[in-house]
Design a protein around this motif. Structure first.
Motif, PDB file in Angstrom:
ATOM      1  N   VAL A 164      43.556  24.369   6.217  1.00  0.00           N
ATOM      2  CA  VAL A 164      44.032  23.880   7.770  1.00  0.00           C
ATOM      3  C   VAL A 164      43.189  23.187   8.509  1.00  0.00           C
ATOM      4  CG1 VAL A 164      46.163  25.095   7.198  1.00  0.00           C
ATOM      5  CG2 VAL A 164      44.435  26.006   8.916  1.00  0.00           C
ATOM      6  N   TRP A 166      41.793  22.430  12.945  1.00  0.00           N
ATOM      7  CA  TRP A 166      41.509  23.776  13.361  1.00  0.00           C
ATOM      8  C   TRP A 166      42.066  23.440  15.240  1.00  0.00           C
ATOM      9  CZ3 TRP A 166      40.708  19.877  17.500  1.00  0.00           C
ATOM     10  CH2 TRP A 166      40.000  19.027  17.220  1.00  0.00           C
ATOM     11  N   ASN A 167      43.688  22.664  15.362  1.00  0.00           N
ATOM     12  CA  ASN A 167      43.769  22.306  16.253  1.00  0.00           C
ATOM     13  C   ASN A 167      44.652  23.202  16.845  1.00  0.00           C
ATOM     14  OD1 ASN A 167      45.120  21.127  14.603  1.00  0.00           O
ATOM     15  ND2 ASN A 167      45.999  19.611  15.392  1.00  0.00           N
ATOM     16  N   LYS A 190      42.074  28.135   3.377  1.00  0.00           N
ATOM     17  CA  LYS A 190      41.117  27.342   3.889  1.00  0.00           C
ATOM     18  C   LYS A 190      41.517  27.187   5.221  1.00  0.00           C
ATOM     19  CE  LYS A 190      38.379  24.618   4.683  1.00  0.00           C
ATOM     20  NZ  LYS A 190      37.590  24.634   6.110  1.00  0.00           N
ATOM     21  N   GLU A 193      36.427  25.147   9.691  1.00  0.00           N
ATOM     22  CA  GLU A 193      35.285  25.889  10.226  1.00  0.00           C
ATOM     23  C   GLU A 193      34.707  26.076  11.663  1.00  0.00           C
ATOM     24  OE1 GLU A 193      32.101  22.696   9.506  1.00  0.00           O
ATOM     25  OE2 GLU A 193      30.684  23.908  10.006  1.00  0.00           O
ATOM     26  N   ASN A 222      32.924  25.144   4.832  1.00  0.00           N
ATOM     27  CA  ASN A 222      33.400  24.378   5.765  1.00  0.00           C
ATOM     28  C   ASN A 222      34.559  23.335   4.293  1.00  0.00           C
ATOM     29  OD1 ASN A 222      31.165  24.229   3.658  1.00  0.00           O
ATOM     30  ND2 ASN A 222      29.849  23.291   4.667  1.00  0.00           N
ATOM     31  N   THR A 241      46.672  20.295   5.485  1.00  0.00           N
ATOM     32  CA  THR A 241      46.737  19.211   7.035  1.00  0.00           C
ATOM     33  C   THR A 241      45.697  18.550   7.757  1.00  0.00           C
ATOM     34  OG1 THR A 241      49.129  20.504   7.520  1.00  0.00           O
ATOM     35  CG2 THR A 241      47.249  19.696   8.853  1.00  0.00           C
ATOM     36  N   GLY A 242      44.812  17.805   8.074  1.00  0.00           N
ATOM     37  CA  GLY A 242      43.794  17.316   8.480  1.00  0.00           C
ATOM     38  C   GLY A 242      43.830  15.776   8.664  1.00  0.00           C
ATOM     39  N   SER A 243      42.570  14.909   8.501  1.00  0.00           N
ATOM     40  CA  SER A 243      42.266  13.685   8.301  1.00  0.00           C
ATOM     41  C   SER A 243      43.175  12.967   7.474  1.00  0.00           C
ATOM     42  CB  SER A 243      40.732  13.154   8.926  1.00  0.00           C
ATOM     43  OG  SER A 243      40.275  13.564   7.812  1.00  0.00           O
ATOM     44  N   GLU A 264      49.454  16.564   5.142  1.00  0.00           N
ATOM     45  CA  GLU A 264      49.995  16.774   7.236  1.00  0.00           C
ATOM     46  C   GLU A 264      48.677  15.801   7.361  1.00  0.00           C
ATOM     47  OE1 GLU A 264      53.077  17.528   8.153  1.00  0.00           O
ATOM     48  OE2 GLU A 264      53.943  18.625   6.871  1.00  0.00           O
ATOM     49  N   LEU A 265      48.557  14.347   7.785  1.00  0.00           N
ATOM     50  CA  LEU A 265      47.965  13.752   8.647  1.00  0.00           C
ATOM     51  C   LEU A 265      47.915  13.108   9.776  1.00  0.00           C
ATOM     52  CD1 LEU A 265      47.067  11.918   5.282  1.00  0.00           C
ATOM     53  CD2 LEU A 265      46.353  13.898   5.736  1.00  0.00           C
ATOM     54  N   GLY A 266      47.285  12.593  10.100  1.00  0.00           N
ATOM     55  CA  GLY A 266      46.745  12.119  11.667  1.00  0.00           C
ATOM     56  C   GLY A 266      47.989  11.346  11.817  1.00  0.00           C
ATOM     57  N   CYS A 298      47.874  16.338  16.151  1.00  0.00           N
ATOM     58  CA  CYS A 298      48.428  14.908  15.142  1.00  0.00           C
ATOM     59  C   CYS A 298      49.236  14.181  15.804  1.00  0.00           C
ATOM     60  CB  CYS A 298      48.687  15.236  14.229  1.00  0.00           C
ATOM     61  SG  CYS A 298      49.831  17.118  13.908  1.00  0.00           S
ATOM     62  N   GLU A 395      43.312   6.734  15.922  1.00  0.00           N
ATOM     63  CA  GLU A 395      43.783   8.432  16.689  1.00  0.00           C
ATOM     64  C   GLU A 395      42.294   9.062  16.929  1.00  0.00           C
ATOM     65  OE1 GLU A 395      43.776  10.870  13.535  1.00  0.00           O
ATOM     66  OE2 GLU A 395      46.302  11.881  14.611  1.00  0.00           O
TER      67      GLU A 395
HETATM   68  P1  NAP Z   1      39.724  17.185   8.634  1.00  0.00           P
HETATM   69  O1  NAP Z   1      38.503  17.557   8.671  1.00  0.00           O
HETATM   70  O2  NAP Z   1      40.290  16.474   7.853  1.00  0.00           O
HETATM   71  O3  NAP Z   1      39.540  18.743   8.276  1.00  0.00           O
HETATM   72  C1  NAP Z   1      40.698  19.054   7.951  1.00  0.00           C
HETATM   73  C2  NAP Z   1      40.447  20.611   7.418  1.00  0.00           C
HETATM   74  O4  NAP Z   1      40.091  19.704   5.992  1.00  0.00           O
HETATM   75  C3  NAP Z   1      39.840  21.554   7.160  1.00  0.00           C
HETATM   76  O5  NAP Z   1      39.786  22.544   7.245  1.00  0.00           O
HETATM   77  C4  NAP Z   1      38.533  20.895   7.113  1.00  0.00           C
HETATM   78  O6  NAP Z   1      36.789  22.004   6.962  1.00  0.00           O
HETATM   79  C5  NAP Z   1      38.862  20.169   5.723  1.00  0.00           C
HETATM   80  N1  NAP Z   1      38.076  19.456   4.746  1.00  0.00           N
HETATM   81  C6  NAP Z   1      36.849  18.295   4.984  1.00  0.00           C
HETATM   82  N2  NAP Z   1      36.043  17.958   4.868  1.00  0.00           N
HETATM   83  C7  NAP Z   1      37.698  18.033   2.652  1.00  0.00           C
HETATM   84  C8  NAP Z   1      37.304  17.595   1.971  1.00  0.00           C
HETATM   85  N3  NAP Z   1      36.708  16.795   1.370  1.00  0.00           N
HETATM   86  N4  NAP Z   1      38.055  17.990   0.618  1.00  0.00           N
HETATM   87  C9  NAP Z   1      38.780  19.573   1.390  1.00  0.00           C
HETATM   88  N5  NAP Z   1      39.014  19.420   2.101  1.00  0.00           N
HETATM   89  C10 NAP Z   1      38.105  19.523   3.846  1.00  0.00           C
HETATM   90  O7  NAP Z   1      40.544  17.281  10.138  1.00  0.00           O
HETATM   91  P2  NAP Z   1      39.758  17.676  11.874  1.00  0.00           P
HETATM   92  O8  NAP Z   1      39.122  15.935  12.361  1.00  0.00           O
HETATM   93  O9  NAP Z   1      39.348  18.893  11.248  1.00  0.00           O
HETATM   94  O10 NAP Z   1      41.358  17.155  11.830  1.00  0.00           O
HETATM   95  C11 NAP Z   1      41.873  16.490  12.902  1.00  0.00           C
HETATM   96  C12 NAP Z   1      42.942  15.699  11.806  1.00  0.00           C
HETATM   97  O11 NAP Z   1      44.431  16.523  11.678  1.00  0.00           O
HETATM   98  C13 NAP Z   1      43.285  14.447  13.230  1.00  0.00           C
HETATM   99  O12 NAP Z   1      43.280  13.062  12.187  1.00  0.00           O
HETATM  100  C14 NAP Z   1      44.878  15.288  12.830  1.00  0.00           C
HETATM  101  O13 NAP Z   1      45.635  14.072  13.036  1.00  0.00           O
HETATM  102  C15 NAP Z   1      45.028  15.792  12.328  1.00  0.00           C
HETATM  103  N6  NAP Z   1      46.480  16.360  12.237  1.00  0.00           N
HETATM  104  C16 NAP Z   1      47.247  16.914  11.632  1.00  0.00           C
HETATM  105  C17 NAP Z   1      48.517  17.565  11.453  1.00  0.00           C
HETATM  106  C18 NAP Z   1      49.946  17.524  10.938  1.00  0.00           C
HETATM  107  O14 NAP Z   1      50.748  17.840  10.322  1.00  0.00           O
HETATM  108  N7  NAP Z   1      49.745  16.034  10.328  1.00  0.00           N
HETATM  109  C19 NAP Z   1      48.292  18.713  12.353  1.00  0.00           C
HETATM  110  C20 NAP Z   1      46.865  18.441  13.200  1.00  0.00           C
HETATM  111  C21 NAP Z   1      45.637  18.031  12.553  1.00  0.00           C
HETATM  112  P3  NAP Z   1      36.553  22.252   7.688  1.00  0.00           P
HETATM  113  O15 NAP Z   1      36.634  21.880   9.214  1.00  0.00           O
HETATM  114  O16 NAP Z   1      35.125  22.969   7.683  1.00  0.00           O
HETATM  115  O17 NAP Z   1      34.629  20.734   7.486  1.00  0.00           O
END
Ligand code: NAP
Ligand code: MG
Length: 486
Positions: A164, A166-167, A190, A193, A222, A241-243, A264-266, A298, A395
């Motif tokens: 997940v 951090w937002n 997980k 960070e 991390n 959920t993340g980038s 669930e991405l950006g 997101c 984004e």
């Molecule tokens: P991110 O870098 O993709 O991080 C998301 C999660 O993945 C964090 O726990 C991160 O750990 C972990 N991570 C990083 N690199 C990884 C890898 N190579 N393999 C597996 N896990 C890994 O995204 P962010 O910048 O923190 O969050 C912002 C993004 O999330 C935005 O693009 C936003 O749109 C998206 N988001 C989407 C939703 C949705 O529901 N669609 C909801 C919220 C956010 P660390 O933080 O410890 O590096």
């Protein structure tokens, strides 16, 4: 006349800080594996900081590959018993966790705000109540799983890894854990960070709820910890959920393996204002759409599409409303816009805003006094944006809205869909028929009508295109955690 003797009353809010004396944080947190907090294999701890003050709050363990392997082993051992538990018994644990989140709500809200920088008003009124609501909702599903999947016979997948951002730290943990556990899976979560603390408090809540050891693991660390979890051999599903960039990396890592995946991405969601909308109401929705949680959302309404006939009026009202936003101490109960989550995120926002200016869009940023320490970005409006500008395409994930205009309904739909993302959209109109027509033409997982950023555990949430696949929330959120047996 006496009019000249009157003086206008200038008033402002006094400070209303939430107290922090009631929170009970430890100085240091280990990894939550097999129902206990344990030392990380290589002994590494890193402080998590408060982005509003840059002060450390607590030390948190960094999970390495050996820790990931240990968590998966403990989860695998716990899986059969949890899956075999009577549905109603599983539900009881989820109800207990939901109620304990409510009991600890005040502490969770303050810790969420300290660790991540979001205004207390939001963590208190949105994040924490919704996290409890997700557990309540899926507790209710635990003994009705068949009805969520067309009366087919289903079984859990086994061990699921969940990553997940951090937002919305606790809320995203609840979105992930509640359906997984209700369906009879065991989970390894997980957290991000920069915001691990509420997930660690949730681990303590799992202990308090006497959840059987191994059913939930909280593996702080991390991106490498997340990458190691994805690459573990003995795992049945990954929910991320993340980038979009990391989502792509995960999908590539899992290619050719029998591992379920939801992403669930950006997003770059369009918030569309038609000329027949109630404009004052729409302005409130625009503000909520992009400045809620500093725009670290997101599904934020970051592309504002305004019908040309009302463009000037909407922008004037929006600018006036933006001037009243209170930016600053997230723990102050009157704050609307808190701190940017990290120095890294702040520099990403600054880089994209600079690109907007150099590409020729017109920038307006509200004037406000910002605290000396911490990471801040004042609410910003871009006009004269062309659809090809980076600020209209990428984004920003910050308090920055880009305004585009349209003349006809067809043009609004075309512009809204002109994105590689498709997470959410908003429609502001007085005409119900128009709203339905536009909503059905939009490629977006969620479409809000005359509201924005409205979340409910019973409603499915998820993306089209590069915003990902799979749904979370409601009965649709069960499917990714079940296999159909017959
Ligand atoms: P991110 O870098 O993709 O991080 C998301 C999660 O993945 C964090 O726990 C991160 O750990 C972990 N991570 C990083 N690199 C990884 C890898 N190579 N393999 C597996 N896990 C890994 O995204 P962010 O910048 O923190 O969050 C912002 C993004 O999330 C935005 O693009 C936003 O749109 C998206 N988001 C989407 C939703 C949705 O529901 N669609 C909801 C919220 C956010 P660390 O933080 O410890 O590096
Ligand atoms: Mg932090």
């Amino acid at each position: 006349m006496t009019i000249e003797t009157r003086t206008s009353i200038v008033w402002d809010y006094g400070r209303a800080p939430e107290s922090t004396d009631h929170i009970r944080l430890k100085d240091r947190y280990g990894l939550f594996i097999d129902g206990e907090f344990s030392e990380p294999a290589d002994g590494t701890y890193v402080p998590t900081t408060n982005p509003a003050t840059e002060e450390p709050i607590a030390e948190v363990a960094y999970g390495g590959p050996d820790d990931v392997a240990a968590a998966v082993e403990a989860a695998r051992a716990a899986a059969p018993k949890w899956a075999a538990l009577k549905d109603l018994e599983r539900a009881k644990y989820l109800f207990r966790i939901a109620r304990l989140i409510q009991e600890h709500a005040r502490e969770l809200a303050v810790v969420e705000t300290m660790d991540g920088g979001k205004p207390l008003r939001e963590s208190r009124d949105v994040d924490i109540p919704l996290a409890a609501a997700h557990f309540f909702h899926y507790a209710g599903w635990a003994d009705k799983l068949r009805y969520g999947v067309n009366a087919r016979e289903v079984s859990p997948l086994g061990v699921v890894g969940q990553i997940v951002p951090w937002n919305f730290p606790l809320l995203m943990a609840a979105w992930k854990l509640a359906p997984a556990l209700a369906c009879g899976n065991v989970a390894i979560l997980k957290p991000a960070e920069t915001t691990p603390l509420t997930a660690l408090l949730l681990a303590e809540i799992c202990q308090e709820a006497e959840l059987p050891p191994g059913v939930v693991a909280i593996l702080t660390g991390n991106g490498d910890t997340g990458a190691a979890l994805v690459r573990e051999k003995d795992i049945n599903k990954i929910a991320f959920t993340g980038s979009t960039a990391v989502g792509r990396d995960i999908q590539a890592a899992l290619a050719g393996r029998a591992v379920g995946l939801t992403l669930e991405l950006g997003g770059k969601s369009a918030n569309i204002v038609f000329e027949d909308a109630a404009l004052d109401q729409a302005v409130e929705g625009i503000v909520n759409g992009i400045f809620f949680n500093q725009g670290h959302v997101c599904c934020a309404g970051s592309r504002l599409l305004i019908q040309e006939s009302v463009r000037d009026e909407v922008i004037a009202k929006l600018w006036q409303r933006m001037g009243r936003l209170r930016v600053g101490d997230p723990l102050d109960k009157n704050t609307d816009v808190g701190a940017i989550n990290s120095a890294e995120q702040l520099s990403r926002i600054e880089a994209l805003v600079a690109a907007g200016e150099s590409e020729g869009a017109v920038r307006q940023t509200i004037e406000c006094e910002l605290p000396e320490r911490g990471y801040w970005f004042a609410p910003t409006l871009f006009t004269d944006v062309s659809p090809a500008h980076r600020i209209a395409v990428e984004e920003i994930f910050g308090p920055v809205v880009s305004v585009l205009t349209f003349r006809t309904q067809a043009e609004a739909i075309e512009k809204a869909n002109n994105s590689r993302y498709g997470l959410a959209a908003g429609i502001w109109t007085d005409k119900g028929a128009k709203a339905f027509e536009v909503a059905s033409a939009l490629q977006a997982g969620v479409v809000w009508q005359n509201t924005y950023n409205h979340f409910d555990p019973t409603a499915a949430f998820g993306g089209y295109k590069e915003s990902g696949f799979g749904r979370e929330g409601g009965p649709a959120g069960l499917r990714p955690y079940l296999q159909v047996v017959r």
